[in-house]
Write a protein that holds these residues in place. Structure first.
Motif, PDB file in Angstrom:
ATOM      1  N   PRO A   1       0.840  -1.222  -0.052  1.00  0.00           N
ATOM      2  CA  PRO A   1      -0.142   0.004  -0.074  1.00  0.00           C
ATOM      3  C   PRO A   1       0.902   1.332   0.080  1.00  0.00           C
ATOM      4  O   PRO A   1       0.710   2.201   1.130  1.00  0.00           O
ATOM      5  CB  PRO A   1      -0.961  -0.093   1.351  1.00  0.00           C
ATOM      6  N   ALA A   2       1.605   1.476  -1.100  1.00  0.00           N
ATOM      7  CA  ALA A   2       2.573   2.674  -1.107  1.00  0.00           C
ATOM      8  C   ALA A   2       2.273   3.050  -2.804  1.00  0.00           C
ATOM      9  O   ALA A   2       2.252   2.488  -3.615  1.00  0.00           O
ATOM     10  CB  ALA A   2       3.926   2.265  -0.937  1.00  0.00           C
ATOM     11  N   TRP A   3       2.085   4.368  -2.639  1.00  0.00           N
ATOM     12  CA  TRP A   3       1.974   5.265  -3.925  1.00  0.00           C
ATOM     13  C   TRP A   3       2.929   6.241  -3.874  1.00  0.00           C
ATOM     14  O   TRP A   3       3.501   6.838  -3.078  1.00  0.00           O
ATOM     15  CB  TRP A   3       0.589   5.803  -4.028  1.00  0.00           C
ATOM     16  N   TYR A   4       3.610   6.169  -5.327  1.00  0.00           N
ATOM     17  CA  TYR A   4       4.714   7.294  -5.682  1.00  0.00           C
ATOM     18  C   TYR A   4       4.266   8.569  -6.360  1.00  0.00           C
ATOM     19  O   TYR A   4       3.642   8.586  -7.178  1.00  0.00           O
ATOM     20  CB  TYR A   4       6.009   6.777  -6.355  1.00  0.00           C
ATOM     21  N   GLY A   5       4.817   9.797  -6.027  1.00  0.00           N
ATOM     22  CA  GLY A   5       4.443  11.022  -6.551  1.00  0.00           C
ATOM     23  C   GLY A   5       5.445  10.978  -7.592  1.00  0.00           C
ATOM     24  O   GLY A   5       6.374  10.337  -7.984  1.00  0.00           O
ATOM     25  N   PRO A   6       5.246  12.299  -8.412  1.00  0.00           N
ATOM     26  CA  PRO A   6       5.946  12.584  -9.589  1.00  0.00           C
ATOM     27  C   PRO A   6       7.293  12.616  -9.578  1.00  0.00           C
ATOM     28  O   PRO A   6       8.470  12.296 -10.344  1.00  0.00           O
ATOM     29  CB  PRO A   6       5.333  13.885 -10.356  1.00  0.00           C
ATOM     30  N   ASP A   7       8.022  13.058  -8.057  1.00  0.00           N
ATOM     31  CA  ASP A   7       9.304  12.943  -7.771  1.00  0.00           C
ATOM     32  C   ASP A   7       9.823  11.668  -6.940  1.00  0.00           C
ATOM     33  O   ASP A   7      10.822  11.886  -6.547  1.00  0.00           O
ATOM     34  CB  ASP A   7       9.605  14.370  -7.158  1.00  0.00           C
ATOM     35  N   GLY A   8       8.906  10.768  -6.926  1.00  0.00           N
ATOM     36  CA  GLY A   8       9.486   9.610  -6.460  1.00  0.00           C
ATOM     37  C   GLY A   8       8.953   9.462  -4.850  1.00  0.00           C
ATOM     38  O   GLY A   8       9.384   8.713  -4.124  1.00  0.00           O
ATOM     39  N   LYS A   9       8.475  10.635  -4.259  1.00  0.00           N
ATOM     40  CA  LYS A   9       8.329  10.743  -2.952  1.00  0.00           C
ATOM     41  C   LYS A   9       7.009   9.427  -2.708  1.00  0.00           C
ATOM     42  O   LYS A   9       6.133   9.487  -3.421  1.00  0.00           O
ATOM     43  CB  LYS A   9       7.656  12.028  -2.317  1.00  0.00           C
ATOM     44  N   VAL A  10       7.304   8.903  -1.540  1.00  0.00           N
ATOM     45  CA  VAL A  10       6.096   7.715  -1.201  1.00  0.00           C
ATOM     46  C   VAL A  10       5.317   8.109  -0.275  1.00  0.00           C
ATOM     47  O   VAL A  10       5.479   8.913   0.782  1.00  0.00           O
ATOM     48  CB  VAL A  10       7.109   6.583  -0.685  1.00  0.00           C
ATOM     49  N   PHE A  11       3.916   7.705  -0.474  1.00  0.00           N
ATOM     50  CA  PHE A  11       2.892   7.920   0.402  1.00  0.00           C
ATOM     51  C   PHE A  11       2.157   6.453   0.668  1.00  0.00           C
ATOM     52  O   PHE A  11       1.768   5.974  -0.231  1.00  0.00           O
ATOM     53  CB  PHE A  11       1.834   8.980  -0.304  1.00  0.00           C
ATOM     54  N   VAL A  12       2.310   6.244   2.057  1.00  0.00           N
ATOM     55  CA  VAL A  12       1.838   5.143   2.421  1.00  0.00           C
ATOM     56  C   VAL A  12       0.429   4.982   3.160  1.00  0.00           C
ATOM     57  O   VAL A  12       0.458   5.908   4.111  1.00  0.00           O
ATOM     58  CB  VAL A  12       2.934   4.288   3.405  1.00  0.00           C
ATOM     59  N   ALA A  13      -0.562   4.318   2.592  1.00  0.00           N
ATOM     60  CA  ALA A  13      -1.904   4.311   3.226  1.00  0.00           C
ATOM     61  C   ALA A  13      -2.641   3.202   3.129  1.00  0.00           C
ATOM     62  O   ALA A  13      -2.344   2.421   2.257  1.00  0.00           O
ATOM     63  CB  ALA A  13      -2.645   5.660   2.737  1.00  0.00           C
ATOM     64  N   GLU A  14      -3.719   3.199   3.867  1.00  0.00           N
ATOM     65  CA  GLU A  14      -4.754   1.892   3.745  1.00  0.00           C
ATOM     66  C   GLU A  14      -5.360   1.978   2.473  1.00  0.00           C
ATOM     67  O   GLU A  14      -5.689   0.827   2.238  1.00  0.00           O
ATOM     68  CB  GLU A  14      -5.430   1.752   5.175  1.00  0.00           C
ATOM     69  N   ALA A  15      -5.728   3.095   2.032  1.00  0.00           N
ATOM     70  CA  ALA A  15      -6.533   3.086   1.086  1.00  0.00           C
ATOM     71  C   ALA A  15      -5.846   4.096  -0.099  1.00  0.00           C
ATOM     72  O   ALA A  15      -5.303   5.133   0.585  1.00  0.00           O
ATOM     73  CB  ALA A  15      -7.947   3.618   1.290  1.00  0.00           C
ATOM     74  N   GLU A  16      -5.982   4.230  -1.401  1.00  0.00           N
ATOM     75  CA  GLU A  16      -5.569   4.869  -2.689  1.00  0.00           C
ATOM     76  C   GLU A  16      -5.983   6.365  -2.042  1.00  0.00           C
ATOM     77  O   GLU A  16      -5.278   7.424  -2.240  1.00  0.00           O
ATOM     78  CB  GLU A  16      -6.120   4.457  -3.554  1.00  0.00           C
ATOM     79  N   ALA A  17      -7.371   6.534  -1.658  1.00  0.00           N
ATOM     80  CA  ALA A  17      -8.002   7.890  -1.459  1.00  0.00           C
ATOM     81  C   ALA A  17      -6.989   8.486  -0.335  1.00  0.00           C
ATOM     82  O   ALA A  17      -7.043   9.789  -0.685  1.00  0.00           O
ATOM     83  CB  ALA A  17      -9.308   7.955  -1.253  1.00  0.00           C
ATOM     84  N   GLU A  18      -6.818   7.879   0.794  1.00  0.00           N
ATOM     85  CA  GLU A  18      -6.139   8.466   1.703  1.00  0.00           C
ATOM     86  C   GLU A  18      -4.656   9.038   1.264  1.00  0.00           C
ATOM     87  O   GLU A  18      -4.507   9.923   1.745  1.00  0.00           O
ATOM     88  CB  GLU A  18      -6.027   7.551   2.883  1.00  0.00           C
ATOM     89  N   ALA A  19      -4.140   8.275   0.460  1.00  0.00           N
ATOM     90  CA  ALA A  19      -2.605   8.516  -0.321  1.00  0.00           C
ATOM     91  C   ALA A  19      -2.688   9.586  -1.069  1.00  0.00           C
ATOM     92  O   ALA A  19      -2.093  10.537  -1.127  1.00  0.00           O
ATOM     93  CB  ALA A  19      -2.115   7.003  -0.714  1.00  0.00           C
ATOM     94  N   GLN A  20      -3.940   9.487  -1.909  1.00  0.00           N
ATOM     95  CA  GLN A  20      -3.996  10.656  -2.895  1.00  0.00           C
ATOM     96  C   GLN A  20      -4.132  11.953  -2.132  1.00  0.00           C
ATOM     97  O   GLN A  20      -3.577  13.085  -2.472  1.00  0.00           O
ATOM     98  CB  GLN A  20      -5.385  10.413  -3.560  1.00  0.00           C
ATOM     99  N   ALA A  21      -5.009  11.977  -1.298  1.00  0.00           N
ATOM    100  CA  ALA A  21      -5.312  13.364  -0.262  1.00  0.00           C
ATOM    101  C   ALA A  21      -3.885  13.669   0.225  1.00  0.00           C
ATOM    102  O   ALA A  21      -3.815  15.012   0.312  1.00  0.00           O
ATOM    103  CB  ALA A  21      -6.440  12.968   0.854  1.00  0.00           C
TER     104      ALA A  21
END
Length: 912
Positions: free
Chosen positions: A437-457
């Protein structure tokens, strides 16, 4: 009416259905709402799996405990389920796609591929569950779980996110076991060492500032390696700090052949002066030990292999070398397979005079257990858990006895692993599994959250605008979700009734090979996320019972390549589940592996037949259960004796099971049923059962039926099918059964100890057994007289009371008394009484002495031969473990034979 023969195949399916219909194994039965709980979580078998002998042993052990505790009135939860088995399942589906000539998973994409996996799981997955039911596993099947169920996925996400936010999960570039065929990192458990005949290359590395001359050792240093292809990534040469040969070279550089890069000579204790040349090349990106040496000395980590294990020069370390004319030819190896490159590299080194010698060298080469290709230590970015931090409370829990290993010696293994624990690589380059459950931004920064919506926010807030996120494609190591098994299966992170009632669990039963992979990780995760009412870390289980392997009849480890795999389902088909279960339980031991062959199972099928025939004998003689019968009321000495022996056997079985001594419990039950009840009580009760009607006959009928009932209950945890069937058919007469045997109460017998009855019947049995033994030892085939030599009047009276039995069962022609044993007789002591068997005219005593002397010599020669073998350290080191074990077994057999012969010789001393 009991059928003439017991046919497991006709009975087992019907009984399983009866258990299921009655909900016999469901936890939380209303009548046990206030009962003490007992919980076991099943080691979840792979959803791709089918029952093998390890499963049969492991699940029989668990089932014995669960049935035993259920009969003791506890509210038992045996939590079943299966593991999604990332690599194994993905391979099954990909193989099917290939066989059907369908597009590959990469062609159809992740979503469509996962649809295919779920479809396969729905149709074919979980075959092993039905096979476990055939074994008799009394799990609460209504609560079956799968490691990718929605509830368990919820637990996985919560654990990952919380550990990440606590800094206990992180990304790092480290070495992993890399499978170049499956293109993923794999765990140590999935790596199989294969003994291989290889080579040890002694290579000359030119010293900086010297003109290389192969005839002048002062111009180079020799390094020994089994992997010349990785030399392209060398970043150092290590020598031992105390090795006088190289002290003057420490701190200087060598020029790496074929590349031209300068690399330092350094002192490190990792180098062994006794091995090879005493100098070793250090390749931090391609060897686990070298990685640690590299960290200590701040050496560059230079990767020279692609994910497919082909040579690559993409690392920045080669930028400078590209301008070197000497490197031009080496650069041609770009994209060449590692083993092809090895030959070319060695050829070029030989051409340049850089190979001093090549020695044959045996080595253990790691292979992937699924792909069967050589595994590479590979430097790559992966997700890790800070296992060292999580291990601390888990170590303390075993140290202070909150969790105990059985046998206790496995705690040393646990501590050794836990106290030297490395970061746990939890990411796998697969599609089937819990996606990280990890999503990467355009610069490679990682956002870890239980749901994609939370990571997007979070990302939108961070960037101040709508961000395009890309999810991490990797999935979690299967062991990550399995580590949560004791509490995720009970509903965590929700506060469920089951979680409150059954956690922590009582016992974990597992093999020694996954103490680290599963047991330790469950301890770490359980104690981090589960707290008691005071907020202290809570253990996931109180006891960990560790069992060993099941080997074939000769002691060899079972393997498909050897063709010696014993199929438990085949044995169940042939002999019945009970026979297999009882065989395993009688043989399981904490100190050694189990040897198992079809003959062993057949022997225990014969035990089942013996039990069945005893029940038919009881029924045939009108012996049925009597309502309100109290065994304490028995008057006949024989009946008082069997009541005494029944209580004794039950106490032995109960105590042994309470201490996880499965073989002791099973063998105590075996001895009682076969030797005491079937061989002696049935035989000695025949005159009473077939005699005139009256109180003695009635009492014996009631006692025979009562004791059989106790046997059925006592054997049920081990042999559930035949006992449940006997429970049913014996209910056709006598009082009504209140419940299935699986839910019947375990007996608590008291007040039946009767030393007088035991002294009487025990003496008769011991006497007959001793006479039979002498007859067998001396090949006596005729009836012989028995003389009681100087025995008290009480013994004489006892012999008179049982004379007919002694004469018939021991083939004694007459019984008499004398002050001393007659000349020419074999003498034996039975419970302190001297008895004699006159042998004059029965056997040729001189010839018998000569025969026994010859047998003694043979036994001693056998012992001497085996002792010489086992006393040879080279034999013990080089021979296969099963061969050594076979020799030890031969020694034990010969020693036992010698002891019996010595007894026979001793008995003949009094014979003139």
């Amino acid at each position: 009416m009991i059928d003439k023969t017991y046919q497991p195949s006709d009975v087992e399916g019907r009984i399983s259905a009866a258990w299921e219909e009655a909900g016999a194994f469901r936890a939380g039965r209303p009548e046990r709402a206030g009962a003490e709980t007992y919980a076991i979580v099943i080691p979840p078998p792979n959803v791709t799996g089918s029952l093998h002998m390890g499963h049969a042993l492991n699940n029989t052990l668990q089932d014995v405990l669960c049935r035993f505790e259920r009969m003791r009135g506890k509210d038992v939860l045996w939590q079943p389920g299966t593991d999604h088995a990332g690599i194994a399942t993905q391979m099954v589906v990909e193989r099917q796609m290939m066989e059907r000539q369908e597009p590959s998973r990469r062609d159809i994409g992740r979503d469509k591929f996962l649809e295919k996996v779920w479809a396969w799981k729905a149709e074919s997955g979980g075959t092993i569950v039905n096979q476990l039911k055939r074994l008799g596993a009394s799990c609460d099947w209504s609560r079956e779980r799968f490691t990718m169920d929605e509830g368990l996925s919820k637990a996985v996400l919560k654990v990952f996110v919380e550990l990440y936010r606590e800094g206990l999960i992180y990304k790092d570039k480290r070495l992993v076991n890399w499978d170049p065929k499956l293109l993923t990192a794999i765990s140590d458990l999935e790596v199989v060492p294969v003994e291989t005949k290889g080579s040890l290359w002694h290579l000359r590395y030119p010293l900086e500032g010297k003109t290389f001359n192969p005839e002048d050792p002062s111009t180079y240093i020799v390094v020994a390696t089994t992997r010349p292809e990785t030399m392209l990534g060398d970043s150092g040469v290590a020598v031992h700090p105390d090795d006088e040969r190289y002290k003057a070279l420490v701190g200087k550089n060598v020029i790496l052949p074929l590349v031209g890069r300068k690399i330092p000579i350094l002192a490190d204790e990792y180098s062994d002066p006794e091995k090879g040349s005493g100098a070793v090349k250090i390749t931090p990106a391609h060897d686990f030990n070298d990685f640690e040496v590299g960290k200590r000395h701040n050496l560059a980590q230079i990767n020279v292999l692609t994910i497919e294990a082909k040579i690559t020069f993409s690392d920045a370390a080669f930028n400078e070398a590209r301008g070197n004319p000497a490197f031009a030819q080496t650069a041609e190896l770009e994209g060449v397979d590692r083993f092809v490159a090895r030959k070319q590299i060695v050829a070029r080194l030989e051409e340049a005079g850089l190979v001093e010698k090549i020695e044959p060298h045996g080595l253990s080469v790691p292979h992937g257990d699924r792909s069967n290709v050589v595994i590479e230590p590979f430097l790559t970015d992966q997700w890790y858990v800070n296992a060292a931090e999580l291990a601390k409370p888990a170590i303390a829990a075993v140290r202070d006895g909150r969790t105990t290993f059985v046998p206790k010696n496995w705690e040393a293994t646990y501590f050794n692993w836990m106290e030297n624990i490395q970061p746990w690589c939890i990411s796998r380059q697969l599609w089937w599994g819990h996606q990280i459950p990890a999503w990467y931004g355009p610069d490679g920064k990682v956002f870890v959250a239980e749901a994609e919506a939370e990571a997007q926010a979070e990302a939108d807030k961070h960037y101040g605008q709508k961000a395009v996120l890309k999810r991490d494609e990797d999935v979690l190591d299967t062991w990550f979700s399995s580590a949560l098994w004791p509490f995720s299966t009970l509903g965590w992170p929700d506060e469920t009734r089951e979680l409150t009632r059954f956690y922590p669990t009582n016992t974990l039963v597992t093999g020694f090979d996954i103490i680290f992979f599963w047991v330790a990780r469950m301890m770490m995760m359980g104690m981090h996320f589960m707290k008691d009412e005071k907020g202290a870390p809570e253990i996931p289980f109180k006891d960990v019972y560790i069992h060993r392997l099941v080997r074939d009849a000769s002691g060899a480890k079972m393997s498909k390549s050897k063709g010696n795999v014993v199929d438990p389902l085949g044995l169940i088909d042939e002999f019945g589940a009970d026979a297999l279960r009882f065989t395993l339980m009688r043989a399981v031991a904490p100190s050694h592996d189990i040897r198992l062959g079809p003959q062993d199972v057949e022997n225990n099928r014969n035990f089942a037949t013996k039990l069945w025939n005893a029940a038919r004998f009881v029924e045939f003689n009108g012996a049925a259960r009597v309502a309100g019968f109290d065994p304490k009321s028995a008057k006949e000495v024989l009946n008082r004796w069997i009541a005494h022996e029944t209580q004794k056997a039950l106490e032995e079985v109960t105590a042994a099971l309470g201490e996880y001594k499965f073989a002791e419990a099973a063998n105590a039950a075996y001895r009682f049923v076969w030797n005491v009840y079937c061989d002696w009580y049935v035989e000695l009760s025949k005159p009473l059962l077939t005699g005139v009607d009256g109180p003695a006959k009635d009492e014996t009928r009631a006692m025979a039926a009562w004791a059989l009932d106790e046997i059925i209950k006592m054997l049920h945890p081990f042999m559930p099918f035949i006992t449940e069937e006997l429970w049913r058919v014996t209910a056709e007469q006598g009082p009504k059964r209140e419940t299935l045997l699986a839910l019947a109460p375990w007996s608590k017998l008291e007040g039946l100890t009767d030393d007088k009855a035991e002294a009487e019947i025990g003496w008769v049995i011991d006497l007959i057994t001793a006479i039979r033994s002498i007859r067998a030892e001396m090949n006596i085939n005729v009836n012989i007289p028995l003389v009681l030599a100087g025995v008290p009047a009480e013994t004489q009276a006892r012999a008179e009371r049982w004379a007919e039995f002694i004469k018939r069962l021991a083939r004694v022609s007459e019984i008499s008394a004398a002050a001393t044993p007659p000349q020419g007789s074999a003498q034996l002591v039975v419970r302190g009484d001297l008895v004699a068997l006159p042998l004059v005219g029965v056997i040729d005593i001189a010839a018998e002495r000569a025969r026994l002397a010859k047998e003694m010599k043979k036994a001693e020669d056998d012992i001497d031969r085996v002792e010489k073998k086992l006393g040879n350290p080279k034999f013990v080191e080089r021979a296969e473990p099963e061969v050594v074990e076979e020799e030890r077994a031969k020694r034990e057999e010969a020693l036992a034979r010698k002891a019996k012969i010595a007894e026979a010789i001793e008995r003949l001393k009094g014979a003139a």
